[in-house]
Design an enzyme around this catalytic site. Structure first.
Site, PDB file in Angstrom:
ATOM      1  N   ARG A   1       0.865  -1.175   0.000  1.00 43.77           N
ATOM      2  CA  ARG A   1       0.000   0.000   0.000  1.00 43.77           C
ATOM      3  C   ARG A   1       0.904   1.227   0.000  1.00 43.77           C
ATOM      4  NH1 ARG A   1      -3.582  -2.685  -1.438  1.00 43.77           N
ATOM      5  NH2 ARG A   1      -5.584  -3.083  -0.454  1.00 43.77           N
TER       6      ARG A   1
ATOM      7  N   GLU B   1      -3.007   7.645  -4.881  1.00 49.69           N
ATOM      8  CA  GLU B   1      -3.344   7.104  -6.194  1.00 49.69           C
ATOM      9  C   GLU B   1      -4.829   7.289  -6.490  1.00 49.69           C
ATOM     10  OE1 GLU B   1      -1.919   3.137  -5.033  1.00 49.69           O
ATOM     11  OE2 GLU B   1      -3.982   2.433  -5.264  1.00 49.69           O
TER      12      GLU B   1
ATOM     13  N   HIS C   1      -1.254   0.457  -9.766  1.00 48.16           N
ATOM     14  CA  HIS C   1      -1.819  -0.482  -8.780  1.00 48.16           C
ATOM     15  C   HIS C   1      -2.416  -1.691  -9.517  1.00 48.16           C
ATOM     16  CE1 HIS C   1      -3.964  -0.945  -4.636  1.00 48.16           C
ATOM     17  NE2 HIS C   1      -3.698  -2.120  -5.176  1.00 48.16           N
TER      18      HIS C   1
HETATM   19  C1  8YV Z   1      -6.387  -4.931  -6.188  1.00 50.89           C
HETATM   20  C2  8YV Z   1      -5.340  -4.952  -3.846  1.00 50.89           C
HETATM   21  O1  8YV Z   1      -5.695  -4.228  -7.172  1.00 50.89           O
HETATM   22  O2  8YV Z   1      -5.632  -7.132  -3.065  1.00 50.89           O
HETATM   23  C3  8YV Z   1      -5.514  -5.958  -2.777  1.00 50.89           C
HETATM   24  O3  8YV Z   1      -5.543  -5.565  -1.600  1.00 50.89           O
HETATM   25  O4  8YV Z   1      -5.116  -3.832  -3.593  1.00 50.89           O
HETATM   26  C4  8YV Z   1      -5.350  -5.400  -5.256  1.00 50.89           C
HETATM   27  O5  8YV Z   1      -5.306  -6.757  -5.428  1.00 50.89           O
HETATM   28  C5  8YV Z   1      -7.558  -4.178  -5.781  1.00 50.89           C
HETATM   29  O6  8YV Z   1      -8.183  -4.601  -4.655  1.00 50.89           O
HETATM   30  C6  8YV Z   1      -8.547  -4.151  -6.933  1.00 50.89           C
HETATM   31  O7  8YV Z   1      -9.210  -3.022  -6.894  1.00 50.89           O
END
Ligand code: 8YV
Length: 313
Positions: free
Chosen positions: A232, A261, A279
């Site tokens: 993150r 972001e 991301h």
């Molecule tokens: C995804 C993520 O890009 O799993 C997570 O916590 O941040 C990522 O796998 C996201 O959740 C999709 O919007």
């Protein structure tokens, strides 16, 4: 009983949207001209939220939905969901662990190779006709180097496994030692950064990991060090990172995630020693299909009164 109402915080791929539309009355928040009014108008019927890792579900939102029973997250990270509020109010929460681990670890390795070996620069060098006219600058080896993995969870272990196959020497930082993992455990993050050439951050987000990669850690990583972040944005003190990149007190960075972001600091787009991603570490067709299925299976289990497939709460 009619179809349950689901509030969606952000779009999923078409294959998921089609399936969700069949089984639920789906309220698409990102399409609403007035999201507040959409929530207000449907507050007495919405029983589920389908969200994404980065969008989460705040306590403020959940408070406005008195019939809310479940938040299903398309992503493993639940740091943007107010778990305290959900727990206190009996709201179930699910996520999508395991199915994305390999892809996120692959991206960490891909970013490391991209930054160390200057893959984007070399690609431009060929395309712009420089090949044959000047020499491609020499780059940095990855194989056999010392790597620090920050956060030895599922993704951290998968990154370590991959880089061990590159003959890298792996050490890791976490809140506690894992007896099932063969790598060296270092409870001192600055000490770890001082020892390694590459630092790969795979921590969960949230309060406890906020700005853990700070100026001291970056200083310890040093001018030959590369930082990779697939966790993150919040785990890295971004001002300290921008400063280290500007002053070249680290060699470079590969970043899939950012504090603000998708509106990232413009300097990240200009640096030639940074490789950025939108991301997208889990963004393969295969993984996103599996993530969408898990969200749908969790919602279906909940509304059938069955055990949740991947419960967080
Ligand atoms: C995804 C993520 O890009 O799993 C997570 O916590 O941040 C990522 O796998 C996201 O959740 C999709 O919007």
């Amino acid at each position: 009983m009619g179809k349950p109402d689901v509030l969606m915080m952000g779009a999923y791929p078409a294959w998921d949207m089609e399936e969700l539309d069949v089984r639920y009355v789906v309220h698409k928040l990102w399409e609403a001209t007035d999201p507040g009014r959409m929530i207000e108008a449907n507050r007495s019927t919405i029983r589920a939220i389908a969200t994404r890792g980065e969008l989460g579900a705040s306590a403020d939102l959940m408070k406005r939905l008195p019939k809310l029973e479940i938040v299903s997250c398309y992503g493993v990270g639940t740091d943007a969901i107010d778990l305290g509020y959900a727990k206190a109010n009996g709201i179930r929460v699910t996520n999508t662990p395991d199915v994305l681990t390999a892809d996120v670890a692959d991206m960490a390795v891909g970013l490391l190779l991209s930054v160390a070996r200057n893959i984007p620069q070399a690609d431009r060098f060929v395309r712009d006709g420089s090949w044959g006219k000047s020499s491609m600058p020499l780059v940095t080896r990855v194989s056999g180097k010392k790597v620090g993995v920050v956060g030895m969870g599922r993704v951290g272990a998968a990154v370590a496994k991959r880089l061990a196959a590159f003959d890298c020497e792996i050490a890791y930082f976490d809140v506690s030692h894992r007896s099932d993992i063969p790598y060296a455990f270092l409870p001192d993050l600055v000490g770890l950064a001082r020892q390694v050439e590459f630092l790969v951050v795979t921590l969960a987000g949230g309060e406890s990991t906020m700005n853990l990669i700070n100026a001291d850690v970056l200083h310890a990583l040093g001018p030959d060090g590369i930082l990779i972040n697939v966790s993150r944005g919040s785990t890295v003190d971004e001002a300290a990172l921008l400063h280290a990149l500007e002053a070249r007190t680290i060699k470079g960075a590969g970043l899939d995630v950012f504090w603000h972001e998708p509106r990232i600091d413009e300097r990240f787009k200009v640096f030639d020693h940074v490789v950025v991603q939108p991301h997208h570490a889990s963004g393969t067709i295969e993984t996103r299909r599996a993530m969408g299925k898990l969200v749908r299976d969790n919602l279906a289990a909940h509304f059938a009164g069955a055990a949740l497939v991947t419960p967080v709460l």
